[in-house]
Design an enzyme around this catalytic site. Structure first.
Site, PDB file in Angstrom:
ATOM      1  N   TRP A 193       6.757  73.766 -21.528  1.00 62.01           N
ATOM      2  CA  TRP A 193       7.698  72.640 -21.609  1.00 62.01           C
ATOM      3  C   TRP A 193       7.488  71.631 -20.498  1.00 62.01           C
ATOM      4  CZ3 TRP A 193       9.484  71.071 -25.872  1.00 62.01           C
ATOM      5  CH2 TRP A 193       9.831  71.965 -26.889  1.00 62.01           C
TER       6      TRP A 193
ATOM      7  N   ASP B  80      14.550  69.845 -16.070  1.00 64.17           N
ATOM      8  CA  ASP B  80      14.839  70.190 -17.468  1.00 64.17           C
ATOM      9  C   ASP B  80      15.461  71.586 -17.462  1.00 64.17           C
ATOM     10  OD1 ASP B  80      14.907  70.943 -20.095  1.00 64.17           O
ATOM     11  OD2 ASP B  80      12.776  70.635 -20.483  1.00 64.17           O
TER      12      ASP B  80
ATOM     13  N   LYS C 297      20.331  75.757 -26.821  1.00 59.13           N
ATOM     14  CA  LYS C 297      19.952  77.038 -26.236  1.00 59.13           C
ATOM     15  C   LYS C 297      21.195  77.764 -25.729  1.00 59.13           C
ATOM     16  CE  LYS C 297      15.710  75.744 -26.923  1.00 59.13           C
ATOM     17  NZ  LYS C 297      14.766  75.030 -26.103  1.00 59.13           N
TER      18      LYS C 297
HETATM   19  C1  LIG Z   1      13.886  73.869 -26.286  1.00 58.97           C
HETATM   20  C2  LIG Z   1      13.422  73.150 -25.080  1.00 58.97           C
HETATM   21  C3  LIG Z   1      13.080  71.793 -25.117  1.00 58.97           C
HETATM   22  C4  LIG Z   1      13.091  70.987 -26.396  1.00 58.97           C
HETATM   23  O1  LIG Z   1      14.384  70.635 -26.713  1.00 58.97           O
HETATM   24  P1  LIG Z   1      14.712  69.655 -27.944  1.00 58.97           P
HETATM   25  O2  LIG Z   1      16.185  69.587 -27.905  1.00 58.97           O
HETATM   26  O3  LIG Z   1      14.157  70.293 -29.171  1.00 58.97           O
HETATM   27  O4  LIG Z   1      14.048  68.350 -27.654  1.00 58.97           O
HETATM   28  C5  LIG Z   1      12.688  71.183 -23.942  1.00 58.97           C
HETATM   29  N1  LIG Z   1      12.654  71.865 -22.782  1.00 58.97           N
HETATM   30  C6  LIG Z   1      12.974  73.173 -22.705  1.00 58.97           C
HETATM   31  C7  LIG Z   1      12.936  73.865 -21.386  1.00 58.97           C
HETATM   32  C8  LIG Z   1      13.371  73.850 -23.848  1.00 58.97           C
HETATM   33  O5  LIG Z   1      13.701  75.151 -23.774  1.00 58.97           O
END
Ligand SMILES: *Cc1c(COP(=O)(O)O)cnc(C)c1O
Length: 358
Positions: free
Chosen positions: A99, A169, A193
């Site tokens: 990611w 993130d 998540k």
């Molecule tokens: C799932 C995830 C994403 C992507 O998220 P979206 O909402 O699908 O854009 C980005 N970064 C991390 C760390 C993730 O777990």
């Protein structure tokens, strides 16, 4: 009984799903919240409540603002340099796995990219060493991914980026445990998540950084304009927000983030313990101190058994244990809403599978 170990969209707390039906019940005005104007007092109260509850959970310092934005974390990958960097200004990204690389990729159009810290490579499965990172002083920000959802890698400590704002993130990390918000310039997390349904992204930003959003930036993309409009530049993801508020309430009712941290530690210890205690039948490839507490990555020493494991686990009600396609192997995600009983069921199945195939 079936358990959903998906990395996201992930399981929501039972209590939240049980309450969610009420969100569709109309009240005296002939409407439920998602049928009302987003600019009206009733939805504004929902929004204020969500903001207040999240701020309380995080013990949010007063110089931070919470934005509820539409879309996912990937939208933020693009919005970060648009808002925080001047044209051509360098931005730094640390590579810890899948990611963080996607985030860097999506910022590549904006200006020079600086490698803040290298991923040590596929053989050593760790996050970069989180010491003092030497960054050019005029670098707009430094981006990290504290928990790599796909790789199952987490930073055991935060890096020191000096005067360069740390941007994170936290999509698979927010609300798992208490967080030192003041160490960050900006934190973002898409909801699916550990916060609620997809469609919502939480952005927590230090107030002084809002001034950086260029005046010419379209309003929906602008952190500054979203902050000024109370996240209502346009219609926000109302249903996702209502459900997120229920999740915040549920967390508070469980004892807040310290209670989440204790429960999450217990679940992770149970599963990693079962892997480590399997005499090599199961293996957790990530180096011990860098193991994600919630995205437990593991594999079978006999790789040929992987498909059979996934099949039999699913038949036993243990769903979505396949690893991320870029990573392979197996992965069990154990966010806040996964009870210890789910992990215990998985561990029992694993012991049984090992007996039958060991
Ligand atoms: C799932 C995830 C994403 C992507 O998220 P979206 O909402 O699908 O854009 C980005 N970064 C991390 C760390 C993730 O777990």
């Amino acid at each position: 009984m079936a358990w959903n170990f998906a990395a996201g969209p992930a399981r929501l707390p039972d209590a939240v799903l049980a309450q969610a039906g009420a969100l569709f019940r109309r009240s005296d005005d002939g409407a439920c919240t998602i049928e009302r104007p987003f600019s009206g007092p009733r939805f504004r109260a929902v929004l204020a409540n969500a903001r207040q509850r999240l701020a309380e959970l995080l013990d949010l310092p007063s110089n931070y603002r919470i934005l509820f934005m539409a879309g996912g974390a990937m939208q933020q990958f693009a919005l970060l340099p648009m808002n925080l960097a001047r044209a051509g200004q360098a931005v730094a990204y640390a590579d810890s796995g899948y990611w963080s690389r996607r985030a860097r990729q999506e910022a590549g159009w904006s200006g020079p990219l600086i490698e803040a810290a290298r991923h040590p490579g596929a053989t050593a499965l760790t996050a970069p060493v989180a010491g003092k990172w030497a960054l050019p002083a005029d670098c707009a920000y430094c981006h990290i991914t504290p928990n790599e959802t796909a790789d199952g890698i987490a930073y055991p400590a935060l890096p020191d980026t000096g005067a360069v704002p740390l941007v994170a993130d936290c999509t698979s990390a927010l609300l798992l445990a208490p967080l030192a918000v003041e160490k960050f310039g900006l934190i973002y997390a898409s909801a699916q998540k550990n916060i609620g349904p997809a469609g919502l992204c939480v952005v927590i930003v230090r107030e002084d950084l809002l001034e950086r959003s260029p005046v010419a930036l379209p309003a929906v993309f602008s952190y500054r304009q979203q902050a000024e409009a109370g996240s209502c530049v346009n219609t926000p993801p109302m249903l996702a927000l209502e459900m997120a508020a229920l999740v915040f309430e549920w967390i508070a009712g469980q004892g807040g983030l310290p209670a989440m941290a204790a429960a999450n530690q217990k679940k992770a210890a149970l599963l990693y313990g079962a892997i480590d205690g399997s005499r090599g039948f199961y293996q957790a490839p990530v180096e011990a101190v860098h193991r994600s507490p919630v995205n437990v990555r593991f594999q079978l020493a006999a790789d040929a058994l992987t498909e059979r494991f996934i099949e039999q686990a699913a038949a036993a009600g243990l769903q979505h244990l396949r690893g991320h396609p870029q990573v392979g192997g197996l992965r069990a995600s154990l966010y806040n809403a996964m009870p210890l009983a789910g992990v215990a069921a998985l561990v029992d199945f694993m012991a049984d599978f090992a007996r039958r195939h060991g």
